[in-house]
Design a protein around this motif. Structure first.
Motif, PDB file in Angstrom:
ATOM      1  N   ASP A 229       1.664 -10.094  -1.421  1.00 27.08           N
ATOM      2  CA  ASP A 229       1.428  -9.425  -2.915  1.00 27.08           C
ATOM      3  C   ASP A 229       2.749  -9.233  -2.745  1.00 27.08           C
ATOM      4  OD1 ASP A 229      -1.348  -9.464  -2.394  1.00 27.08           O
ATOM      5  OD2 ASP A 229      -1.188  -6.704  -1.709  1.00 27.08           O
ATOM      6  N   HIS A 231       4.505  -6.847  -4.352  1.00 27.34           N
ATOM      7  CA  HIS A 231       5.098  -5.421  -4.175  1.00 27.34           C
ATOM      8  C   HIS A 231       5.193  -5.224  -2.412  1.00 27.34           C
ATOM      9  CE1 HIS A 231       0.777  -5.376  -5.398  1.00 27.34           C
ATOM     10  NE2 HIS A 231       0.682  -4.874  -4.464  1.00 27.34           N
ATOM     11  N   HIS A 364       4.741  -2.980   1.921  1.00 27.52           N
ATOM     12  CA  HIS A 364       3.878  -2.895   1.155  1.00 27.52           C
ATOM     13  C   HIS A 364       3.621  -1.871   0.106  1.00 27.52           C
ATOM     14  CE1 HIS A 364       0.150  -3.362  -0.637  1.00 27.52           C
ATOM     15  NE2 HIS A 364       0.033  -3.982  -1.225  1.00 27.52           N
TER      16      HIS A 364
HETATM   17 MN    MN Z   1      -0.816  -4.820  -2.948  1.00 27.50          MN
END
Ligand code: MN
Ligand code: LR7
Length: 581
Positions: A229, A231, A364
């Motif tokens: 992802d 972030h 995350h």
């Molecule tokens: Mn995410």
């Protein structure tokens, strides 16, 4: 090799997989996707690496691609500790606005170094593990993003470059899924162009995370694809275990342990103990749970891989050829959701394994709430159910009557894929991979909304304040809504009234000496206080011999279910309904 079907048809299947991906690419390009479609380096990438197919040893540095710049000890959040800025006035307002926009405190994130260190979160044994650096496959890291904040995105990129051994990292491919924020335009392209091994490609319409990731994958040169992802923060040593495992077993799809980064304080949480594995509930919502004993006794050490029925979705590594062979992703899925369970079912049912490596940790940021609309998730889940779940999809539909009505498009190609790869059925998956999940009985007439006869359209309802901690609160009555969820109950042959849209499942109970219905967790052997008899519409609590009645609460217009002496009145009659019709 890749299991039954693979052994016989692997090379052909592979080529077809690649052809299919190229065809898809062409289609995507036609559809106006991929403004920057650069040619791939040679269509025939290397055969997947494995001990049986040795590749010439490579040279390269084991040090990270980029060194971490010096950082003073007292820099904000420099070691992953929680930060709370003492703000007031304009600054406080700006912070609140940033949370409003991203559902993440990006005002704070912008003030934390993009190069910060993380506290050690791995098992100490991981430090002693040796890796075959010269022989491991190299990976392309693919990161799709949509309207991400500047610092969370850039911190992801820097953390990959500053933790990944140069010799193992082919490239980082960022895929902009048609973001419309100014900072992600020229400024981002400029910033990234100064970084080694980083490429930026852009979709020219919103594709959703599935097709955005595939666009990135189609350009990847590495032997392994690693998805993240946008972030995330990679922990030291996160990459080696993933690649080592895929080197040992091509058909292993391997996830890191996902540590939590707090959306408000940017504290890096997580621990070096045993990680949790993935499951799902019958609404097809992803769940976490502890490693079952049957798995623990199979592990040779606490840092051995742990098999997991499902993955959260965003963070995993897979051999690129194997990913294509398995049918990559269902391109009919839009925006967000469902693809993680679809892929998990497919990996297992079609001969692969899905594992979590305890030595690989990646943080995350879990946002406060969803920052963009996720209304497509329902159709995506229906696609997964329709292709992979056989008759068990009914159990899902019972708990989501609306899903049955959801248009989900054409899944015939995905069903063909399942046939071509000779994948096992869902019953095999449940029995073998996820035996902890109870399969509901769902006997006709004994599941759905439990409606009261004496009231106009009022149903039993349970609304736990915390989805993950459902026990302890009182069962109530609420206007029937017909969407399953909090109003779904199953009456079992063991006399339980199960609240089993969640995992672990709840069972309605009455504590001795009280007359209120509360939720407890269900047990292997049914406790006496959880037994009810449903006969001719009466719902009798067996232990107390009393009837469940809709009782007027302090002479207002609202009613609660309570135990009362049985009278045969309509307020003591209950009937199950599957939907509102
Ligand atoms: Mn995410
Ligand atoms: O339209 C979109 N286009 C995108 O490119 C929507 C999203 N995206 C990008 C997005 O910017 C991000 O990089 O796709 C990625 C995932 O989206 P998130 O971060 O909004 O998703 P999430 O973290 O809330 O959700 C989890 O479940 C999703 C189901 O579709 C995906 O599989 C996510 O990757 C997944 N995230 C993780 O597994 C990280 C750990 C979370 C947990 C548990």
């Amino acid at each position: 090799m890749w299991g039954r079907a693979a052994r016989r048809r692997c090379p052909r299947g592979l080529r077809r997989g690649r052809e299919a991906l190229l065809a898809l690419l062409a289609l995507l390009a036609l559809a106006g996707l991929g403004a920057v479609l650069r040619t791939r380096r040679g269509a025939g990438t290397a055969q997947p690496g494995s001990p049986s197919t040795p590749r010439p040893p490579r040279s390269g540095r084991r040090e990270p691609v980029l060194p971490r710049p010096e950082l003073s000890e007292d820099a904000l959040g420099a070691r992953g500790e929680a930060v709370r800025l003492p703000l007031e006035g304009v600054e406080l307002r700006l912070q609140q606005e940033s949370i409003q926009l991203h559902q993440i405190n990006t005002y704070l994130s912008d003030r934390i170094s993009l190069h910060r260190r993380l506290p050690e979160r791995w098992n100490p044994l991981c430090k002693e593990k040796k890796y075959d650096f010269e022989n491991l496959p190299r990976t392309s890291v693919v990161i799709a993003f949509y309207n991400e904040a500047w610092s969370t995105l850039l911190r992801t990129v820097y953390s990959v470059l500053e933790t990944s051994p140069d010799i193992l990292l082919e490239e980082v491919i960022l895929v902009d899924d048609y973001s419309n924020r100014e900072h992600l335009k020229e400024r981002l392209a400029e910033e990234l162009s100064a970084l080694p091994k980083v490429r930026l490609i852009r979709a020219n319409k919103r594709e959703g995370l599935v097709r955005a990731r595939l666009l990135g994958a189609s350009m990847a040169r590495g032997e392994v694809l690693t998805f993240l992802d946008c972030h995330c923060e990679c922990h030291e040593g996160w990459l080696e275990p993933l690649l080592q495992r895929i080197y040992e077993k091509e058909s292993a799809v391997v996830c890191p342990v996902i540590d939590v980064i707090d959306w408000n304080t940017f504290e890096y949480l997580g621990n070096s103990g045993e990680p949790q594995i993935g499951g799902f509930d019958w609404r097809l919502v992803f769940t976490w749970h502890v490693v079952p004993d049957r798995e623990r006794i199979q592990m040779r050490s606490p840092i051995d891989v742990i098999r997991s029925p499902t993955m959260a979705g965003g963070l995993f590594a897979v051999n690129k050829n194997y990913f294509e062979y398995l049918g990559s992703y269902d391109t009919g899925m839009e925006v967000w959701g469902g693809e993680n369970l679809e892929f998990s079912f497919r990996i297992w049912q079609c001969g692969g394994t899905l594992e979590i490596h305890p030595c690989s940790h990646v943080g995350h940021v879990f946002p406060k709430q969803a920052p963009y609309s996720r209304s497509k998730a329902l159709a995506n889940s229906v696609r997964a159910a329709e292709v992979w779940m056989d008759e068990y999809k009914e159990i899902y539909y019972h708990r989501n009557p609306h899903a049955r009505m959801e248009p989900f498009g054409d899944v015939s190609e995905r069903r063909q894929l399942r046939a071509k790869l000779q994948c096992k059925d869902f019953k095999w998956f449940l029995d073998t991979v996820y035996p902890e999940l109870r399969v509901p009985e769902d006997r006709p007439g004994f599941f759905g909304m439990l409606q009261n006869k004496g009231l106009k359209r009022h149903c039993l309802d349970y609304n736990p304040p915390d989805e993950n901690q459902i026990e302890g609160y009182q069962v109530i009555l609420y206007p029937c809504h017909g969407t399953g969820q909090n109003q779904f109950f199953e009456y079992t042959s063991q006399k339980e009234i199960r609240y089993n849209t969640r995992q672990p499942e709840g069972c309605i109970a009455v504590e001795v000496g009280t007359d209120v219905l509360i939720m407890q967790l269900c047990k292997e052997t049914v406790p006496e206080n959880q037994k009810f008899i449903l006969e001719d519409g009466s719902l009798v609590h067996e232990q107390s011999k009393k009837c469940v009645q809709a009782v007027n609460k302090d002479s207002s217009n609202s009613f609660v279910p309570l135990l009362r002496e049985c009278t045969n009145s309509d307020h003591q009659k209950w009937f199950f309904k599957e939907n509102m019709s």
